[in-house]
Design a protein around this motif. Structure first.
Motif, PDB file in Angstrom:
ATOM      1  N   PHE A  16       0.849  -1.198   0.000  1.00  0.00           N
ATOM      2  CA  PHE A  16       0.000   0.000   0.000  1.00  0.00           C
ATOM      3  C   PHE A  16       0.887   1.253   0.000  1.00  0.00           C
ATOM      4  O   PHE A  16       0.613   2.235  -0.695  1.00  0.00           O
ATOM      5  CB  PHE A  16      -0.960   0.025   1.201  1.00  0.00           C
ATOM      6  CG  PHE A  16      -2.205   0.840   0.928  1.00  0.00           C
ATOM      7  CD1 PHE A  16      -2.130   2.230   0.876  1.00  0.00           C
ATOM      8  CD2 PHE A  16      -3.419   0.235   0.683  1.00  0.00           C
ATOM      9  CE1 PHE A  16      -3.257   2.992   0.588  1.00  0.00           C
ATOM     10  CE2 PHE A  16      -4.556   0.987   0.396  1.00  0.00           C
ATOM     11  CZ  PHE A  16      -4.470   2.381   0.343  1.00  0.00           C
ATOM     12  N   ILE A  17       1.978   1.204   0.754  1.00  0.00           N
ATOM     13  CA  ILE A  17       2.922   2.331   0.766  1.00  0.00           C
ATOM     14  C   ILE A  17       3.500   2.563  -0.628  1.00  0.00           C
ATOM     15  O   ILE A  17       3.503   3.683  -1.142  1.00  0.00           O
ATOM     16  CB  ILE A  17       4.063   2.073   1.779  1.00  0.00           C
ATOM     17  CG1 ILE A  17       3.545   2.198   3.226  1.00  0.00           C
ATOM     18  CG2 ILE A  17       5.236   3.037   1.547  1.00  0.00           C
ATOM     19  CD1 ILE A  17       4.584   1.870   4.292  1.00  0.00           C
ATOM     20  N   GLN A  57       2.361   1.646  -3.537  1.00  0.00           N
ATOM     21  CA  GLN A  57       1.343   2.091  -4.497  1.00  0.00           C
ATOM     22  C   GLN A  57       0.976   3.561  -4.246  1.00  0.00           C
ATOM     23  O   GLN A  57       0.687   4.306  -5.186  1.00  0.00           O
ATOM     24  CB  GLN A  57       0.101   1.199  -4.415  1.00  0.00           C
ATOM     25  CG  GLN A  57       0.313  -0.190  -4.991  1.00  0.00           C
ATOM     26  CD  GLN A  57      -0.983  -0.966  -5.150  1.00  0.00           C
ATOM     27  OE1 GLN A  57      -2.096  -0.445  -5.025  1.00  0.00           O
ATOM     28  NE2 GLN A  57      -0.847  -2.269  -5.414  1.00  0.00           N
ATOM     29  N   THR A  58       1.005   3.990  -2.977  1.00  0.00           N
ATOM     30  CA  THR A  58       0.744   5.409  -2.672  1.00  0.00           C
ATOM     31  C   THR A  58       1.895   6.253  -3.219  1.00  0.00           C
ATOM     32  O   THR A  58       1.687   7.285  -3.867  1.00  0.00           O
ATOM     33  CB  THR A  58       0.598   5.615  -1.151  1.00  0.00           C
ATOM     34  OG1 THR A  58      -0.448   4.751  -0.670  1.00  0.00           O
ATOM     35  CG2 THR A  58       0.263   7.062  -0.815  1.00  0.00           C
ATOM     36  N   ARG A 117      -2.559   5.214  -5.229  1.00  0.00           N
ATOM     37  CA  ARG A 117      -3.458   5.419  -4.077  1.00  0.00           C
ATOM     38  C   ARG A 117      -3.277   6.866  -3.636  1.00  0.00           C
ATOM     39  O   ARG A 117      -2.153   7.390  -3.679  1.00  0.00           O
ATOM     40  CB  ARG A 117      -3.122   4.466  -2.909  1.00  0.00           C
ATOM     41  CG  ARG A 117      -3.045   3.003  -3.281  1.00  0.00           C
ATOM     42  CD  ARG A 117      -4.405   2.374  -3.534  1.00  0.00           C
ATOM     43  NE  ARG A 117      -4.234   1.089  -4.246  1.00  0.00           N
ATOM     44  CZ  ARG A 117      -5.201   0.509  -4.950  1.00  0.00           C
ATOM     45  NH1 ARG A 117      -6.384   1.100  -5.033  1.00  0.00           N
ATOM     46  NH2 ARG A 117      -4.994  -0.612  -5.605  1.00  0.00           N
ATOM     47  N   ASP A 118      -4.368   7.444  -3.160  1.00  0.00           N
ATOM     48  CA  ASP A 118      -4.306   8.856  -2.773  1.00  0.00           C
ATOM     49  C   ASP A 118      -3.461   9.063  -1.536  1.00  0.00           C
ATOM     50  O   ASP A 118      -2.608   9.931  -1.451  1.00  0.00           O
ATOM     51  CB  ASP A 118      -5.744   9.353  -2.544  1.00  0.00           C
ATOM     52  CG  ASP A 118      -5.763  10.765  -1.956  1.00  0.00           C
ATOM     53  OD1 ASP A 118      -6.471  11.002  -0.966  1.00  0.00           O
ATOM     54  OD2 ASP A 118      -4.980  11.607  -2.466  1.00  0.00           O
ATOM     55  N   LYS A 119      -3.723   8.206  -0.528  1.00  0.00           N
ATOM     56  CA  LYS A 119      -2.934   8.323   0.710  1.00  0.00           C
ATOM     57  C   LYS A 119      -2.950   7.000   1.464  1.00  0.00           C
ATOM     58  O   LYS A 119      -3.814   6.147   1.237  1.00  0.00           O
ATOM     59  CB  LYS A 119      -3.489   9.439   1.595  1.00  0.00           C
ATOM     60  CG  LYS A 119      -4.842   9.172   2.216  1.00  0.00           C
ATOM     61  CD  LYS A 119      -5.197  10.281   3.188  1.00  0.00           C
ATOM     62  CE  LYS A 119      -6.653  10.350   3.607  1.00  0.00           C
ATOM     63  NZ  LYS A 119      -7.440   9.196   3.769  1.00  0.00           N
ATOM     64  N   LEU A 120      -1.976   6.865   2.353  1.00  0.00           N
ATOM     65  CA  LEU A 120      -1.935   5.690   3.220  1.00  0.00           C
ATOM     66  C   LEU A 120      -2.717   6.001   4.493  1.00  0.00           C
ATOM     67  O   LEU A 120      -2.480   7.044   5.123  1.00  0.00           O
ATOM     68  CB  LEU A 120      -0.489   5.348   3.601  1.00  0.00           C
ATOM     69  CG  LEU A 120      -0.336   4.320   4.733  1.00  0.00           C
ATOM     70  CD1 LEU A 120      -0.624   2.901   4.214  1.00  0.00           C
ATOM     71  CD2 LEU A 120       1.063   4.380   5.346  1.00  0.00           C
ATOM     72  N   ASN A 121      -3.664   5.159   4.844  1.00  0.00           N
ATOM     73  CA  ASN A 121      -4.309   5.248   6.156  1.00  0.00           C
ATOM     74  C   ASN A 121      -3.496   4.428   7.145  1.00  0.00           C
ATOM     75  O   ASN A 121      -3.307   3.219   6.927  1.00  0.00           O
ATOM     76  CB  ASN A 121      -5.747   4.698   6.101  1.00  0.00           C
ATOM     77  CG  ASN A 121      -6.681   5.644   5.363  1.00  0.00           C
ATOM     78  OD1 ASN A 121      -6.588   6.868   5.530  1.00  0.00           O
ATOM     79  ND2 ASN A 121      -7.562   5.093   4.540  1.00  0.00           N
ATOM     80  N   LEU A 180       5.677  10.792   1.825  1.00  0.00           N
ATOM     81  CA  LEU A 180       4.480   9.974   1.636  1.00  0.00           C
ATOM     82  C   LEU A 180       3.252  10.654   2.246  1.00  0.00           C
ATOM     83  O   LEU A 180       3.314  11.181   3.360  1.00  0.00           O
ATOM     84  CB  LEU A 180       4.671   8.593   2.289  1.00  0.00           C
ATOM     85  CG  LEU A 180       3.630   7.540   1.882  1.00  0.00           C
ATOM     86  CD1 LEU A 180       3.959   6.991   0.492  1.00  0.00           C
ATOM     87  CD2 LEU A 180       3.549   6.422   2.894  1.00  0.00           C
ATOM     88  N   ASN A 181       2.163  10.648   1.486  1.00  0.00           N
ATOM     89  CA  ASN A 181       0.906  11.211   1.993  1.00  0.00           C
ATOM     90  C   ASN A 181       0.205  10.167   2.858  1.00  0.00           C
ATOM     91  O   ASN A 181      -0.236   9.140   2.355  1.00  0.00           O
ATOM     92  CB  ASN A 181       0.002  11.599   0.797  1.00  0.00           C
ATOM     93  CG  ASN A 181      -1.275  12.263   1.278  1.00  0.00           C
ATOM     94  OD1 ASN A 181      -1.328  12.771   2.408  1.00  0.00           O
ATOM     95  ND2 ASN A 181      -2.303  12.234   0.444  1.00  0.00           N
ATOM     96  N   TYR A 182       0.189  10.403   4.175  1.00  0.00           N
ATOM     97  CA  TYR A 182      -0.490   9.430   5.049  1.00  0.00           C
ATOM     98  C   TYR A 182      -1.269  10.156   6.139  1.00  0.00           C
ATOM     99  O   TYR A 182      -0.993  11.311   6.457  1.00  0.00           O
ATOM    100  CB  TYR A 182       0.506   8.446   5.663  1.00  0.00           C
ATOM    101  CG  TYR A 182       1.434   9.042   6.711  1.00  0.00           C
ATOM    102  CD1 TYR A 182       2.669   9.579   6.339  1.00  0.00           C
ATOM    103  CD2 TYR A 182       1.098   9.042   8.071  1.00  0.00           C
ATOM    104  CE1 TYR A 182       3.530  10.111   7.286  1.00  0.00           C
ATOM    105  CE2 TYR A 182       1.959   9.566   9.022  1.00  0.00           C
ATOM    106  CZ  TYR A 182       3.179  10.092   8.633  1.00  0.00           C
ATOM    107  OH  TYR A 182       4.038  10.624   9.573  1.00  0.00           O
TER     108      TYR A 182
END
Ligand code: WQD
Length: 335
Positions: A204-205, A207-208, A213-217, A286-288
């Motif tokens: 997921f990281i 791909q973000t 992906r828009d952001k990691l939750n 990274l956008n998280y």
């Protein structure tokens, strides 16, 4: 020449183990039903190893198909990866998981019985421990109530293998309890291939990072850990692959009929530490966002790896940055 049957050999850990087996001179047969892998991986394995690798598209719940493989080939040992492994999906489809993961194993063990195959390495998971009372986790810790049907199939399969091995004099079986596999082969030609939205953190990281992906939750920032996020023992998939060869070689000489080993690094990293490692190796920010906890998650777990070191002569050698650097290279190659 006697062969090693690698079930699920086009999957994430199976494909990396197949590379290490071939590079070490083993002759392998890969069976995979492509339910969680892609046929293109077969070509990549031949490209990486510069060897032809036998592959059969077989569903291991099909007894006749399995019997044909054993009838047509002189198989000496089995490394069994093939299984459904998505925790969330197993809650929605428990019967599919019990049918697939357990029937497949029983079909293979019946073949071991009828073809006098005496070395069996099984892909298990640290989920058998649940949330341990103390850390690090050693193999002497009790197996806890599984958190999901997926985790329960791993526990049940370990017990089936142990009971079968006790009923045979020469059959030697080893369960390998993986902690959190991550990273990819240095070539960037094979790696983790999640179908759909990744459940696992590392894909997921990446791909973000790749903008898919828009952001990691980040699931939970209020755990009782140094930075409030969960801690896991991430282990490089190549270290994990090499451990399977150490286990296969140990099965030649082991006294017991059955044994099991933790495969981790012995070091726990928090979710935020993994994010920071990705930012360091990629040069990206990274956008998280830290959000609520994910149900079923345990707070922290990491392995005591001394048994694998003493018995298998195996120690993980690759660090977190190496995992994230190889995972990122693989993600960029996927674009
Ligand atoms: C790790 C941490 C999440 C995704 C699973 C299986 C286990 C084994 C390894 C097969 C957790 C957090 C995750 C995200 C996040 N698989 N996370 N945001 O759950 O430890 O183990 O994979 O054998 O059996 O259970 O791995 O990568 O899903 O999660 O914050 O988008 O990352 O909450 O704390 P897990 P994971």
């Amino acid at each position: 020449m006697k062969k090693v049957l690698v079930t699920g050999g086009l999957g994430f850990i199976g494909s990396h183990t197949s590379v290490e087996l071939v590079n070490k001179g083993y002759q392998i047969i890969i069976v995979d039903n492509l339910s969680n892998s892609k046929i293109e991986v077969h070509d990549k394995l031949e490209q990486i190893t510069s060897k032809q690798i036998t592959f059969h598209d077989i569903d291991l719940t099909d007894r006749e198909a399995v019997a044909r493989i054993f009838h047509e080939n002189e198989i000496e040992s089995i490394i069994h990866f093939a299984a459904f492994k998505a925790v969330g999906e197993s809650v929605d489809k428990p019967l599919d998981y019990y049918r697939n993961n357990i029937d497949s194993l029983i079909n293979l063990l019946e073949m071991c019985d009828s073809h006098n195959i005496n070395k069996f390495v099984f892909s298990s998971s640290c989920t058998v421990y649940g949330q341990p009372d103390k850390l690090p986790v050693t193999e002497s810790f009790p197996k806890m109530q599984a958190e999901s049907p997926y985790g329960n199939t791993k526990q049940i399969c370990e017990e089936i293998i142990e009971d079968f091995s006790k009923s045979k004099k020469r059959f030697k079986a080893i369960s390998l309890r993986y902690f959190n596999p991550a990273g990819a082969h240095e070539s960037g030609l094979i790696g983790e291939l999640p179908l759909g939205v990744p459940n696992n953190l590392v894909p997921f990281i990446t791909q973000t990072g790749a903008g898919l992906r828009d952001k990691l939750n980040v699931f939970g920032g209020d755990y009782n850990t140094h930075d409030g996020t969960c801690i896991r023992d991430f282990i490089h998939v190549v270290d994990l692959a090499i451990a399977h060869i150490s286990a296969l070689e140990y099965a030649e000489k082991m006294e017991e009929n059955y044994d099991f080993f933790n495969l981790g690094t012995g070091k726990g990293y928090s979710v935020i530490e993994v994010v920071k490692s990705f930012e360091k190796v990629s040069g990206l920010s990274l956008n998280y966002q830290i959000v609520g906890r994910r149900s079923g998650d345990i707070e922290q777990i990491y392995a005591d790896t001394s048994k694998a070191k003493e018995r298998l002569g195996w120690v993980a050698e690759l660090d977190l940055d190496s995992m994230m650097e190889s995972a990122w290279r693989w993600q960029k190659n996927l674009q």
